[in-house]
Design a protein around this motif. Structure first.
Motif, short mmCIF file in Angstrom:
data_model
loop_
_atom_site.label_atom_id
_atom_site.label_comp_id
_atom_site.label_asym_id
_atom_site.label_seq_id
_atom_site.Cartn_x
_atom_site.Cartn_y
_atom_site.Cartn_z
N LYS A 1 44.41 81.90 116.70
CA LYS A 1 44.83 82.73 115.57
C LYS A 1 45.28 81.79 114.47
O LYS A 1 46.45 81.43 114.39
CB LYS A 1 46.00 83.63 115.99
N ASP A 2 44.36 81.38 113.63
CA ASP A 2 44.71 80.44 112.56
C ASP A 2 45.26 81.16 111.33
O ASP A 2 45.69 80.52 110.37
CB ASP A 2 43.49 79.60 112.17
N GLU A 3 45.22 82.48 111.38
CA GLU A 3 45.82 83.29 110.33
C GLU A 3 46.74 84.31 110.99
O GLU A 3 46.51 84.70 112.13
CB GLU A 3 44.73 84.02 109.52
N PRO A 4 47.80 84.75 110.31
CA PRO A 4 48.74 85.72 110.90
C PRO A 4 48.03 87.00 111.35
O PRO A 4 47.26 87.60 110.59
CB PRO A 4 49.72 86.00 109.76
N LYS B 1 45.55 87.63 113.13
CA LYS B 1 44.09 87.68 113.04
C LYS B 1 43.48 86.61 113.94
O LYS B 1 43.77 85.43 113.80
CB LYS B 1 43.65 87.46 111.59
N THR C 1 40.68 84.13 114.99
CA THR C 1 39.73 83.40 114.15
C THR C 1 38.65 82.66 114.93
O THR C 1 37.61 82.34 114.36
CB THR C 1 40.48 82.39 113.25
#
Length: 204
Positions: free
Chosen positions: A113-116, A118, A120
């Motif tokens: 999860k490289d984005e909050p 979300k 990835t």
């Protein structure tokens, strides 16, 4: 304080992951149409997704198993459930459960999860359940054999080496009595070993 079950939290993660996986299937499975199974009874039978070949129309029943406890880690192994405890009663895990109609396991590993909030990236390894059971049987690995190891070891937690598998290259048993509410006994198998033996292949 005892270990609390993370069932509801895991369920939410699974729903979020399912959306991401569906997008991956659409991108990478050009020869197949995929359909997520929402029927609870079918889910209990070990069916999360149906893969239908566009030409032959043959449909395969897929059970998704995700390493949601290890987000941000790329583990070389996967845990196959042998048994677990529910309501103080010992239950058969999904690997040897004959009530399951699963044809393939989609093992979801290296989840990031490289984005909050979300997902990835991840890896997906497809395991042919019938071939896996046959491989284990050829090595004299059954539900009873594995459960006997736990009884004979008198172990309350941790890794159990079994003579049927090379514990570094192939796999071993693991009893999670302290960090899991359901206290599962898992058969830990190396993904590379399964691929080498022809029972698994990397999808993504």
């Amino acid at each position: 304080m005892g270990v609390q079950s993370n069932f509801k939290k895991d369920l939410q993660k699974e729903k979020e992951l399912a959306v991401y996986l569906d997008s991956l299937y659409k991108t990478h499975l050009k020869k197949y149409t995929t359909q997520r199974v929402l029927n609870y009874k079918k889910q209990l039978q070990g069916i999360d997704v149906l893969f239908t070949h566009n030409e032959t129309q043959e449909t395969y029943k897929i059970d998704e198993k995700a390493q949601l406890d290890y987000i941000g880690e790329d583990l070389p192994t996967f845990a196959f459930e042998i048994n677990y405890i529910k309501n103080d009663s010992l239950k058969k895990g999904w690997l040897f459960d004959t009530s399951k109609t699963t044809q393939f396991y989609a093992l979801i590993t290296a989840i990031y999860k490289d984005e909050p909030n979300k997902f990835t990236s991840c890896k997906i390894t497809l395991v042919n359940r019938k071939k896996l059971i046959a491989l284990l049987k050829s090595k004299k690995i059954t539900q009873d054999v594995l459960c006997n190891y736990l009884e004979n070891e008198h172990k309350t937690y941790g890794k159990i080496i079994i003579k049927e598998l090379h514990n570094y290259r192939e796999g071993y048993l693991y009893f999670s009595s302290k960090n899991k509410a359901e206290s599962p006994l898992n058969l830990i198998l190396k993904l590379d070993y399964l691929i080498q033996k022809g029972v698994a292949k990397r999808l993504i």
